[in-house]
Scaffold this motif. Structure first.
Motif, short mmCIF file in Angstrom:
data_model
loop_
_atom_site.label_atom_id
_atom_site.label_comp_id
_atom_site.label_asym_id
_atom_site.label_seq_id
_atom_site.Cartn_x
_atom_site.Cartn_y
_atom_site.Cartn_z
N SER A 109 0.85 -1.19 0.00
CA SER A 109 0.00 0.00 0.00
C SER A 109 0.89 1.23 0.00
O SER A 109 2.06 1.16 0.35
CB SER A 109 -0.91 0.02 1.23
OG SER A 109 -0.16 0.36 2.38
N ASN A 110 0.30 2.35 -0.37
CA ASN A 110 1.03 3.60 -0.33
C ASN A 110 0.06 4.78 -0.37
O ASN A 110 -1.16 4.58 -0.47
CB ASN A 110 2.04 3.69 -1.49
CG ASN A 110 1.35 3.64 -2.85
OD1 ASN A 110 0.33 4.28 -3.08
ND2 ASN A 110 1.92 2.86 -3.77
N GLY A 206 3.62 8.87 -6.45
CA GLY A 206 4.10 8.68 -5.09
C GLY A 206 5.59 8.36 -5.08
O GLY A 206 6.23 8.33 -6.14
N MET A 207 6.12 8.10 -3.88
CA MET A 207 7.57 7.97 -3.72
C MET A 207 8.02 6.57 -3.31
O MET A 207 9.08 6.41 -2.72
CB MET A 207 8.06 8.99 -2.68
CG MET A 207 7.65 10.42 -2.95
SD MET A 207 8.10 11.50 -1.58
CE MET A 207 7.08 12.94 -1.93
N SER A 208 7.20 5.56 -3.60
CA SER A 208 7.58 4.21 -3.16
C SER A 208 7.09 3.16 -4.14
O SER A 208 6.78 3.46 -5.29
CB SER A 208 6.99 3.94 -1.77
OG SER A 208 5.58 3.81 -1.86
N THR A 209 7.01 1.94 -3.67
CA THR A 209 6.32 0.80 -4.30
C THR A 209 6.94 0.26 -5.59
O THR A 209 7.12 -0.95 -5.74
CB THR A 209 4.82 1.16 -4.55
OG1 THR A 209 4.26 1.51 -3.29
CG2 THR A 209 4.03 0.01 -5.15
N GLY A 225 -1.33 -3.98 -5.35
CA GLY A 225 -1.13 -2.74 -4.61
C GLY A 225 -2.34 -1.83 -4.63
O GLY A 225 -3.09 -1.78 -5.61
N ILE A 226 -2.53 -1.13 -3.50
CA ILE A 226 -3.57 -0.08 -3.44
C ILE A 226 -2.91 1.21 -2.97
O ILE A 226 -2.06 1.21 -2.07
CB ILE A 226 -4.70 -0.41 -2.44
CG1 ILE A 226 -5.39 -1.72 -2.79
CG2 ILE A 226 -5.73 0.72 -2.42
CD1 ILE A 226 -6.62 -1.99 -1.92
N SER A 227 -3.34 2.30 -3.58
CA SER A 227 -2.84 3.61 -3.21
C SER A 227 -3.98 4.44 -2.64
O SER A 227 -5.11 4.38 -3.15
CB SER A 227 -2.29 4.28 -4.47
OG SER A 227 -1.56 5.41 -4.13
#
Ligand code: HPA
Length: 268
Positions: A109-110, A206-209, A225-227
């Motif tokens: 997640s992020n 975003g800044m990851s994943t 994945g869910i954001s």
């Protein structure tokens, strides 16, 4: 590098009492899921050989082994971000260890800034695909295992996306779907950068994943994945963003995210 991965995996294998095939990176919005893990065995990153140590506020670092619903799981509480100064090898080290431990499916997640006009703050976006905008590739260098030129045509499992959409429908949870663009940060985007990323085909930034998902795919691990859309990078709707506001929006969306992930992990 391979020796270090094997050393870390051996250290964990000696201590864990299960053989999980499911891993979760408890990013933004999934903190509470950790409280639902039973028969826990926890180990702090600082006590794991070769593990980087997490520094950013709100990301305490430990591995949790235990049960979530009917599944044995391994959870990372706290992830490593490129903007903290870690190399891509460090950012993705835990995923390489996951492969060594026999993990088959990874849930992440992020939080992200939404660039799709239809998105609202607090929306959940199921990640259908990603764009890698990081300046360094996590697979650069010697190929340790897997393909030298890995396929990325289904970086996010279509089967898991379908199951998640079914769950959201059953539970009456509104979800968006879209493309997540991962970039280095730590600045949030200028209005022109949001516009550029949207033109490039991304719905959220975003800044990851992305590094973790690339390494997982290379290792043959299926990903989902869910954001959480915590702010908007849509022309005319852009206001000042802060880490605190991102956190606040993420906390508000947390129950929906937890419901979908809990159920999906059970059905996966
Ligand atoms: N940009 C980059 N990363 C983010 C954002 C954003 O707008 N929101 C939350 N994480």
């Amino acid at each position: 590098m391979l020796e270090k991965i094997k050393e870390t995996a051996a250290f964990l294998k000696e201590r864990m009492h299960t053989s999980p095939e499911t891993a979760i990176i408890l990013g933004t919005g999934l903190g509470n899921l950790a409280n639902e893990i039973t028969e826990k065995y926890e180990i702090k990153y600082q006590d794991i050989p070769n593990f980087p140590v997490s520094t950013v506020e709100g990301h305490s670092g430990k591995l949790i082994f235990g049960k979530l619903g009917n599944k044995d799981i391994m959870a990372m509480q706290g992830r490593f971000h490129y903007y903290e100064g870690y190399s891509m090898k460090e950012v993705t080290f835990p995923v390489r260890v996951m492969k060594e431990l026999g993990i088959k499916t990874l849930f992440v997640s992020n939080a992200s800034g939404g660039m799709n006009d239809a998105f609202e703050i607090g929306d959940l976006m199921i990640i259908r695909d990603h764009i890698n905008f990081f300046p360094e590739h996590p697979l650069r260098g010697k190929n340790l295992y897997g393909d030298r030129f890995p396929d990325m045509s289904e970086a996010y499992s279509k089967d898991l996306i379908k199951k998640a959409l079914d769950i959201a429908k059953e539970k009456g949870i509104k979800v968006q779907q879209g493309v997540y663009l991962g970039t280095q940060g730590p600045t949030f985007e200028t209005p022109s950068e949001y516009k550029m990323f949207h033109i490039l085909g991304a719905d959220a930034v975003g800044m990851s994943t992305v590094p973790e998902v690339i390494v997982a795919n290379h290792a043959g691990i299926k990903c989902f994945g869910i954001s959480i859309i915590t702010d908007l990078g849509v022309e005319g709707k852009i206001v000042e963003v802060s880490h605190e506001e991102v956190q606040k929006a993420a906390d508000a969306a947390q129950p929906k995210m937890t419901t979908i992930m809990r159920e999906l992990i059970n059905r996966a």
